[in-house]
Motif scaffolding. Structure first.
Motif, PDB file in Angstrom:
ATOM      1  N   ARG A   7       2.449 -18.790 -13.928  1.00 43.68           N
ATOM      2  CA  ARG A   7       3.202 -17.605 -13.545  1.00 43.68           C
ATOM      3  C   ARG A   7       3.703 -16.870 -14.786  1.00 43.68           C
ATOM      4  O   ARG A   7       3.980 -17.478 -15.809  1.00 43.68           O
ATOM      5  CB  ARG A   7       4.379 -17.984 -12.636  1.00 43.68           C
ATOM      6  CG  ARG A   7       3.920 -18.439 -11.265  1.00 43.68           C
ATOM      7  CD  ARG A   7       5.074 -18.770 -10.330  1.00 43.68           C
ATOM      8  NE  ARG A   7       4.525 -19.080  -9.017  1.00 43.68           N
ATOM      9  CZ  ARG A   7       4.065 -20.279  -8.663  1.00 43.68           C
ATOM     10  NH1 ARG A   7       4.137 -21.289  -9.527  1.00 43.68           N
ATOM     11  NH2 ARG A   7       3.548 -20.483  -7.471  1.00 43.68           N
ATOM     12  N   ARG A   9       6.148 -14.794 -17.309  1.00 44.78           N
ATOM     13  CA  ARG A   9       7.547 -14.953 -17.718  1.00 44.78           C
ATOM     14  C   ARG A   9       8.173 -13.634 -18.145  1.00 44.78           C
ATOM     15  O   ARG A   9       9.358 -13.585 -18.484  1.00 44.78           O
ATOM     16  CB  ARG A   9       7.632 -15.976 -18.850  1.00 44.78           C
ATOM     17  CG  ARG A   9       7.238 -17.378 -18.385  1.00 44.78           C
ATOM     18  CD  ARG A   9       7.060 -18.346 -19.525  1.00 44.78           C
ATOM     19  NE  ARG A   9       6.608 -19.650 -19.045  1.00 44.78           N
ATOM     20  CZ  ARG A   9       5.990 -20.560 -19.800  1.00 44.78           C
ATOM     21  NH1 ARG A   9       5.767 -20.307 -21.089  1.00 44.78           N
ATOM     22  NH2 ARG A   9       5.604 -21.713 -19.281  1.00 44.78           N
ATOM     23  N   ASN A  10       7.382 -12.585 -18.157  1.00 41.08           N
ATOM     24  CA  ASN A  10       7.891 -11.257 -18.460  1.00 41.08           C
ATOM     25  C   ASN A  10       6.917 -10.237 -17.875  1.00 41.08           C
ATOM     26  O   ASN A  10       5.862 -10.594 -17.327  1.00 41.08           O
ATOM     27  CB  ASN A  10       8.064 -11.055 -19.979  1.00 41.08           C
ATOM     28  CG  ASN A  10       6.786 -11.361 -20.749  1.00 41.08           C
ATOM     29  OD1 ASN A  10       5.710 -10.847 -20.435  1.00 41.08           O
ATOM     30  ND2 ASN A  10       6.898 -12.209 -21.769  1.00 41.08           N
ATOM     31  N   LEU A  14       2.992 -10.433 -16.556  1.00 41.66           N
ATOM     32  CA  LEU A  14       2.675 -10.089 -15.172  1.00 41.66           C
ATOM     33  C   LEU A  14       1.488  -9.133 -15.133  1.00 41.66           C
ATOM     34  O   LEU A  14       0.589  -9.278 -14.297  1.00 41.66           O
ATOM     35  CB  LEU A  14       3.888  -9.463 -14.495  1.00 41.66           C
ATOM     36  CG  LEU A  14       3.679  -8.987 -13.053  1.00 41.66           C
ATOM     37  CD1 LEU A  14       3.326 -10.156 -12.137  1.00 41.66           C
ATOM     38  CD2 LEU A  14       4.925  -8.268 -12.537  1.00 41.66           C
ATOM     39  N   ASP A 138      10.762 -13.418  -7.979  1.00 44.31           N
ATOM     40  CA  ASP A 138      11.300 -14.542  -8.745  1.00 44.31           C
ATOM     41  C   ASP A 138      10.849 -15.871  -8.135  1.00 44.31           C
ATOM     42  O   ASP A 138      11.232 -16.219  -7.023  1.00 44.31           O
ATOM     43  CB  ASP A 138      12.831 -14.457  -8.750  1.00 44.31           C
ATOM     44  CG  ASP A 138      13.478 -15.509  -9.636  1.00 44.31           C
ATOM     45  OD1 ASP A 138      12.976 -15.742 -10.746  1.00 44.31           O
ATOM     46  OD2 ASP A 138      14.487 -16.100  -9.198  1.00 44.31           O
ATOM     47  N   ILE A 142       6.590 -14.218 -10.794  1.00 42.51           N
ATOM     48  CA  ILE A 142       7.360 -14.456 -12.006  1.00 42.51           C
ATOM     49  C   ILE A 142       7.911 -15.877 -11.963  1.00 42.51           C
ATOM     50  O   ILE A 142       8.432 -16.315 -10.934  1.00 42.51           O
ATOM     51  CB  ILE A 142       8.534 -13.459 -12.125  1.00 42.51           C
ATOM     52  CG1 ILE A 142       8.034 -12.007 -12.118  1.00 42.51           C
ATOM     53  CG2 ILE A 142       9.366 -13.742 -13.361  1.00 42.51           C
ATOM     54  CD1 ILE A 142       7.242 -11.612 -13.336  1.00 42.51           C
ATOM     55  N   MET A 147      13.283 -14.113 -15.709  1.00 42.21           N
ATOM     56  CA  MET A 147      13.571 -12.691 -15.847  1.00 42.21           C
ATOM     57  C   MET A 147      14.917 -12.385 -15.198  1.00 42.21           C
ATOM     58  O   MET A 147      15.216 -12.878 -14.113  1.00 42.21           O
ATOM     59  CB  MET A 147      12.459 -11.856 -15.196  1.00 42.21           C
ATOM     60  CG  MET A 147      12.630 -10.354 -15.356  1.00 42.21           C
ATOM     61  SD  MET A 147      11.267  -9.420 -14.587  1.00 42.21           S
ATOM     62  CE  MET A 147       9.904  -9.924 -15.629  1.00 42.21           C
TER      63      MET A 147
END
Length: 301
Positions: A7, A9-10, A14, A138, A142, A147
């Protein structure tokens, strides 16, 4: 193009994962939408009631056609397909649907959709959409906790797949609030007054439900019922594509039906101020409404 194998992380990561997901789409079954007169587009903005409206629409048409509800599906977006992600998940937009009318998901403004259709739209307070959008990403797209709410601002501002921002969407549909081809309501009102919304939607679709049938749809669109069947409302097709093509395990809680609704009160003051400023700049001069609550009240008469 390959993804990260985990996944993001910023926002930059993404973009890498989403680009890889699109680039690796197999396109074995995918065929683009060919609109037909009378098609219905359920086109609330992201995290503004789309899933509830999809479920309500599908159950109304199934109960009207068969006398029974229908939960025999893996993903509500297979019942009301979404053109913006259909290529990504290799979905045939022309596939037969289980009952009439045909229905499709969208988050687009009126100007970006095929003409000649019918449109179901719920509007939601922008700060509530911000928190709900963040909660949805989330731990799914992500990595959980990587984040902050402040860092999420560019993603909310961009509007997700299709790129229609919140304010463009709201102004487009508010302008059509009296159009006969559009059913417009606030998400909060529709969720709290499901029986009335079901009646409005059935009439809008030209379908008749007796009292027992309407009660069945009301039961099947409750938060409790949908949360109990949350695996039908978790973007399962996208989750499987992420696992198969990006190596991201399909083990996240990506359900769109949370046990408790999103609280706009947790939004950071700086973000709230930016949203208020954009409302004052873009929405107030066009509509005369100083905030969302004032605007929504005109839809709830």
């Amino acid at each position: 193009m390959t993804g990260l194998g985990r996944r993001a992380r910023n926002l930059e990561e993404l973009g890498i994962n989403m680009g890889a997901l699109h680039a690796s789409a197999p396109q074995v079954h995918y065929r683009p939408l060919e609109p037909q007169p009378g098609d219905v587009f359920i086109t609330s903005w992201a995290k503004s009631g789309t899933t509830l409206m999809q479920q309500m629409f599908h159950q109304i048409r199934m109960v009207a056609a068969t006398g029974a509800g229908d939960m025999d599906f893996d993903d509500i977006s297979r019942m009301t397909p979404w053109e913006d992600t259909a290529m990504m998940v290799d979905l045939d937009m022309k596939m037969p649907q289980r009952a009439a009318p045909r229905g499709f998901k969208s988050h687009q403004a009126y100007e970006n959709l095929p003409a000649g259709g019918r449109y179901i739209v719920t509007l939601r307070d922008p700060k509530e959409t911000y928190v709900s959008f963040f909660r949805f990403f989330d731990g799914w797209h992500i990595e959980r906790g990587s984040m902050s709410l402040e860092e999420f601002w560019p993603l909310w501002l961009g509007g997700g797949p299709g790129g229609c921002d919140y304010f463009t969407h709201l102004l487009s549909w508010y302008a059509r609030r009296d159009a006969p081809d559009t059913l417009l309501a606030s998400y909060r009102w529709a969720a709290k007054n499901r029986a009335a919304m079901i009646a409005r939607m059935a009439a809008f679709l030209g379908l008749e439900l007796d009292a027992e049938q309407a009660a069945l749809v009301e039961e099947m669109t409750s938060r409790e019922f949908m949360h109990a069947h949350h695996d039908r409302f978790d973007d399962g097709m996208i989750c499987r594509a992420m696992e198969e093509r990006l190596g991201i395990p399909d083990d996240a809680d990506s359900t769109k039906v949370q046990a408790v609704g999103s609280d706009a009160g947790v939004i950071p003051p700086a973000i709230a101020a930016q949203i208020d400023a954009m409302w004052a700049q873009r929405v107030l001069p066009v509509t005369g409404h100083p905030d969302f609550a004032n605007l929504a009240a005109t839809l709830e008469d």
